[in-house]
Design a protein around this motif. Structure first.
Motif, PDB file in Angstrom:
ATOM      1  N   ALA A  74       0.855  -1.182   0.000  1.00  0.00           N
ATOM      2  CA  ALA A  74       0.000   0.000   0.000  1.00  0.00           C
ATOM      3  C   ALA A  74       0.897   1.240   0.000  1.00  0.00           C
ATOM      4  CB  ALA A  74      -0.905  -0.003   1.221  1.00  0.00           C
ATOM      5  N   PRO A  75       0.607   2.242  -0.844  1.00  0.00           N
ATOM      6  CA  PRO A  75       1.515   3.396  -0.990  1.00  0.00           C
ATOM      7  C   PRO A  75       1.855   4.093   0.319  1.00  0.00           C
ATOM      8  CG  PRO A  75      -0.165   3.432  -2.696  1.00  0.00           C
ATOM      9  CD  PRO A  75      -0.548   2.337  -1.744  1.00  0.00           C
ATOM     10  N   ARG A  76       0.921   4.121   1.258  1.00  0.00           N
ATOM     11  CA  ARG A  76       1.181   4.868   2.496  1.00  0.00           C
ATOM     12  C   ARG A  76       2.310   4.252   3.313  1.00  0.00           C
ATOM     13  NH1 ARG A  76      -1.726   3.216   7.287  1.00  0.00           N
ATOM     14  NH2 ARG A  76      -2.606   1.139   7.025  1.00  0.00           N
ATOM     15  N   LEU A  77       2.585   2.944   3.123  1.00  0.00           N
ATOM     16  CA  LEU A  77       3.628   2.295   3.922  1.00  0.00           C
ATOM     17  C   LEU A  77       5.035   2.732   3.498  1.00  0.00           C
ATOM     18  CD1 LEU A  77       2.095  -1.277   4.285  1.00  0.00           C
ATOM     19  CD2 LEU A  77       2.031   0.633   5.906  1.00  0.00           C
ATOM     20  N   PRO A  78       5.428   2.610   2.213  1.00  0.00           N
ATOM     21  CA  PRO A  78       6.768   3.089   1.860  1.00  0.00           C
ATOM     22  C   PRO A  78       6.925   4.602   1.957  1.00  0.00           C
ATOM     23  CG  PRO A  78       5.592   2.340  -0.087  1.00  0.00           C
ATOM     24  CD  PRO A  78       4.769   1.932   1.088  1.00  0.00           C
ATOM     25  N   ILE A  79       5.854   5.349   1.637  1.00  0.00           N
ATOM     26  CA  ILE A  79       5.971   6.811   1.711  1.00  0.00           C
ATOM     27  C   ILE A  79       6.048   7.269   3.167  1.00  0.00           C
ATOM     28  CG2 ILE A  79       4.884   9.001   1.138  1.00  0.00           C
ATOM     29  CD1 ILE A  79       3.592   7.610  -1.261  1.00  0.00           C
ATOM     30  N   GLY A  80       5.110   6.799   3.980  1.00  0.00           N
ATOM     31  CA  GLY A  80       5.139   7.167   5.395  1.00  0.00           C
ATOM     32  C   GLY A  80       6.372   6.642   6.097  1.00  0.00           C
ATOM     33  N   GLY A  81       6.735   5.381   5.812  1.00  0.00           N
ATOM     34  CA  GLY A  81       7.945   4.824   6.417  1.00  0.00           C
ATOM     35  C   GLY A  81       9.200   5.544   5.968  1.00  0.00           C
ATOM     36  N   GLY A  82       9.233   5.931   4.674  1.00  0.00           N
ATOM     37  CA  GLY A  82      10.384   6.685   4.180  1.00  0.00           C
ATOM     38  C   GLY A  82      10.539   8.017   4.877  1.00  0.00           C
ATOM     39  N   LEU A  83       9.433   8.710   5.105  1.00  0.00           N
ATOM     40  CA  LEU A  83       9.495   9.987   5.823  1.00  0.00           C
ATOM     41  C   LEU A  83       9.977   9.801   7.261  1.00  0.00           C
ATOM     42  CD1 LEU A  83       6.285  11.609   4.380  1.00  0.00           C
ATOM     43  CD2 LEU A  83       8.473  12.801   4.585  1.00  0.00           C
ATOM     44  N   LEU A  84       9.540   8.745   7.903  1.00  0.00           N
ATOM     45  CA  LEU A  84      10.010   8.488   9.266  1.00  0.00           C
ATOM     46  C   LEU A  84      11.501   8.161   9.276  1.00  0.00           C
ATOM     47  CD1 LEU A  84       7.019   6.445  10.731  1.00  0.00           C
ATOM     48  CD2 LEU A  84       7.542   8.872  11.041  1.00  0.00           C
ATOM     49  N   LEU A  85      11.992   7.484   8.236  1.00  0.00           N
ATOM     50  CA  LEU A  85      13.431   7.231   8.138  1.00  0.00           C
ATOM     51  C   LEU A  85      14.205   8.528   7.900  1.00  0.00           C
ATOM     52  CD1 LEU A  85      13.654   3.906   6.084  1.00  0.00           C
ATOM     53  CD2 LEU A  85      14.451   4.294   8.424  1.00  0.00           C
ATOM     54  N   VAL A  86      13.638   9.429   7.117  1.00  0.00           N
ATOM     55  CA  VAL A  86      14.275  10.744   6.945  1.00  0.00           C
ATOM     56  C   VAL A  86      14.382  11.449   8.296  1.00  0.00           C
ATOM     57  CG1 VAL A  86      13.993  13.044   5.931  1.00  0.00           C
ATOM     58  CG2 VAL A  86      13.582  11.013   4.537  1.00  0.00           C
ATOM     59  N   ALA A  87      13.331  11.368   9.099  1.00  0.00           N
ATOM     60  CA  ALA A  87      13.379  11.965  10.437  1.00  0.00           C
ATOM     61  C   ALA A  87      14.485  11.334  11.279  1.00  0.00           C
ATOM     62  CB  ALA A  87      12.024  11.795  11.131  1.00  0.00           C
ATOM     63  N   ALA A  88      14.613   9.999  11.195  1.00  0.00           N
ATOM     64  CA  ALA A  88      15.679   9.318  11.945  1.00  0.00           C
ATOM     65  C   ALA A  88      17.059   9.748  11.447  1.00  0.00           C
ATOM     66  CB  ALA A  88      15.516   7.804  11.812  1.00  0.00           C
ATOM     67  N   GLY A  89      17.199   9.911  10.131  1.00  0.00           N
ATOM     68  CA  GLY A  89      18.479  10.363   9.583  1.00  0.00           C
ATOM     69  C   GLY A  89      18.852  11.751  10.060  1.00  0.00           C
ATOM     70  N   MET A  90      17.872  12.642  10.141  1.00  0.00           N
ATOM     71  CA  MET A  90      18.147  13.998  10.628  1.00  0.00           C
ATOM     72  C   MET A  90      18.564  13.989  12.099  1.00  0.00           C
ATOM     73  SD  MET A  90      17.922  16.232   8.252  1.00  0.00           S
ATOM     74  CE  MET A  90      18.150  15.374   6.700  1.00  0.00           C
ATOM     75  N   LEU A  91      17.951  13.113  12.870  1.00  0.00           N
ATOM     76  CA  LEU A  91      18.339  13.018  14.273  1.00  0.00           C
ATOM     77  C   LEU A  91      19.752  12.456  14.414  1.00  0.00           C
ATOM     78  CD1 LEU A  91      15.025  11.744  15.916  1.00  0.00           C
ATOM     79  CD2 LEU A  91      15.985  14.057  15.964  1.00  0.00           C
ATOM     80  N   LEU A  92      20.137  11.535  13.530  1.00  0.00           N
ATOM     81  CA  LEU A  92      21.515  11.034  13.534  1.00  0.00           C
ATOM     82  C   LEU A  92      22.497  12.145  13.167  1.00  0.00           C
ATOM     83  CD1 LEU A  92      21.257   7.486  11.891  1.00  0.00           C
ATOM     84  CD2 LEU A  92      21.932   8.033  14.243  1.00  0.00           C
ATOM     85  N   LEU A  93      22.146  12.956  12.185  1.00  0.00           N
ATOM     86  CA  LEU A  93      23.008  14.090  11.837  1.00  0.00           C
ATOM     87  C   LEU A  93      23.139  15.056  13.014  1.00  0.00           C
ATOM     88  CD1 LEU A  93      21.762  14.874   8.204  1.00  0.00           C
ATOM     89  CD2 LEU A  93      24.010  14.002   8.851  1.00  0.00           C
ATOM     90  N   ARG A  94      22.049  15.255  13.725  1.00  0.00           N
ATOM     91  CA  ARG A  94      22.079  16.143  14.884  1.00  0.00           C
ATOM     92  C   ARG A  94      22.988  15.592  15.974  1.00  0.00           C
ATOM     93  NH1 ARG A  94      17.879  16.923  19.525  1.00  0.00           N
ATOM     94  NH2 ARG A  94      18.425  19.015  20.252  1.00  0.00           N
ATOM     95  N   THR A  95      22.956  14.274  16.163  1.00  0.00           N
ATOM     96  CA  THR A  95      23.793  13.661  17.196  1.00  0.00           C
ATOM     97  C   THR A  95      25.275  13.859  16.918  1.00  0.00           C
ATOM     98  OG1 THR A  95      22.088  11.989  17.611  1.00  0.00           O
ATOM     99  CG2 THR A  95      24.320  11.488  18.361  1.00  0.00           C
TER     100      THR A  95
END
Length: 271
Positions: A74-95
């Motif tokens: 279902a499209p919402r899974l890769p799109i929503g999951g991808g956005l959450l991974l982007v959020a995790a990546g930004m938090l890693l950059l912040r760390t």
């Protein structure tokens, strides 16, 4: 150019929000990161570009090798999951963003962000076109690209203001930089070295450390805002985007059951 009535459809509106926040959160900070790599870390423009390639490489690899598999979801899974991974990546950059950080501190966050982009981007256009009537499919595809570009433009402006405000606070009261506002503008313009050279005599080392610290503090706030935007986009997509129930012509063998045929028969019987 865009039928605003389409935005009344929760799935379409959710996808447009996701496209806007995906582009802004994943790429809006890259301008400031490039300035940091050149003016603070000391890389050349080419070197700064190469330091950011983990994001593009991860996105390309995921899109190529996972593309055929995510189409089944279902499209919402890769799109929503991808956005959450982007959020995790930004938090890693912040760390990893500290006063003495270097280009290697970016790799982990950029790779995770790239994976998120590679999951979400290939599905956006097909998901948007499936939520509107067939005659509006081209309009929906154009709207996705428009919202993505809008997200990038807005993010650069907003994150630039966030960075300048944060670095102004970091420079204020230091005594090393007389005018914190102008100092923050110099950092945002990539003129960190000029700011160090303008410090009063005998304070160049202190000014350099302060500049590094201020830049890291500003990027820390930028990454936090980007992570929040990406997480918000992911939650919106997961909450509002639903599989399309639009019928596809001929999908079930359709000849006699299609709508035009009964109309023709009724007209013929009437004649």
């Amino acid at each position: 150019m865009l039928d605003l009535a389409l935005l009344r459809r929760p799935s379409f509106a959710g996808l447009m929000s996701g496209a806007l926040l995906l582009q802004g959160s994943a790429f809006g900070c890259l301008v400031l990161l490039s300035l940091w790599l050149q003016s603070v870390v000391g890389l050349s423009p080419v070197g700064a570009g190469l330091a950011l390639t983990p994001l593009a490489a991860a996105s390309f690899v995921v899109a190529v090798f996972a593309g055929r598999h995510i189409q089944r979801l279902a499209p919402r899974l890769p799109i929503g999951g991808g956005l959450l991974l982007v959020a995790a990546g930004m938090l890693l950059l912040r760390t990893g963003m500290t006063a003495d950080a270097g280009r290697t501190s970016l790799i982990g966050g950029l790779v995770v962000t790239g994976i998120g982009v590679g999951l979400a981007t290939p599905m956006l256009v097909s998901a948007a076109t499936s939520t509107v009537p067939p005659q509006r499919a081209g309009m929906a595809g154009g709207a996705v690209n428009t919202f993505r570009q809008l997200g990038m433009t807005l993010a650069i402006a907003v994150l630039g203001a966030v960075f300048t405000g944060r670095t102004t606070s970091a420079l204020a009261g230091s005594g090393t930089v007389p005018d914190a506002g102008k100092g923050a503008d110099a950092l945002a313009a990539g003129q960190a070295q000029r700011l160090v050279e303008a410090a009063p005599g005998g304070h160049h080392d202190a000014a350099q450390h302060l500049v590094h610290q201020a830049f890291a503090t500003g990027l820390d706030r930028v990454f936090l805002c980007s992570a929040a935007a990406a997480a918000l986009g992911g939650l919106i997509v997961l909450a509002f985007v639903r599989p399309s129930n639009r019928a596809t012509p001929g999908a079930h063998g359709g000849g006699p059951s299609q709508a035009p045929q009964p109309r023709k028969e009724s007209v013929a019987s009437g004649v």
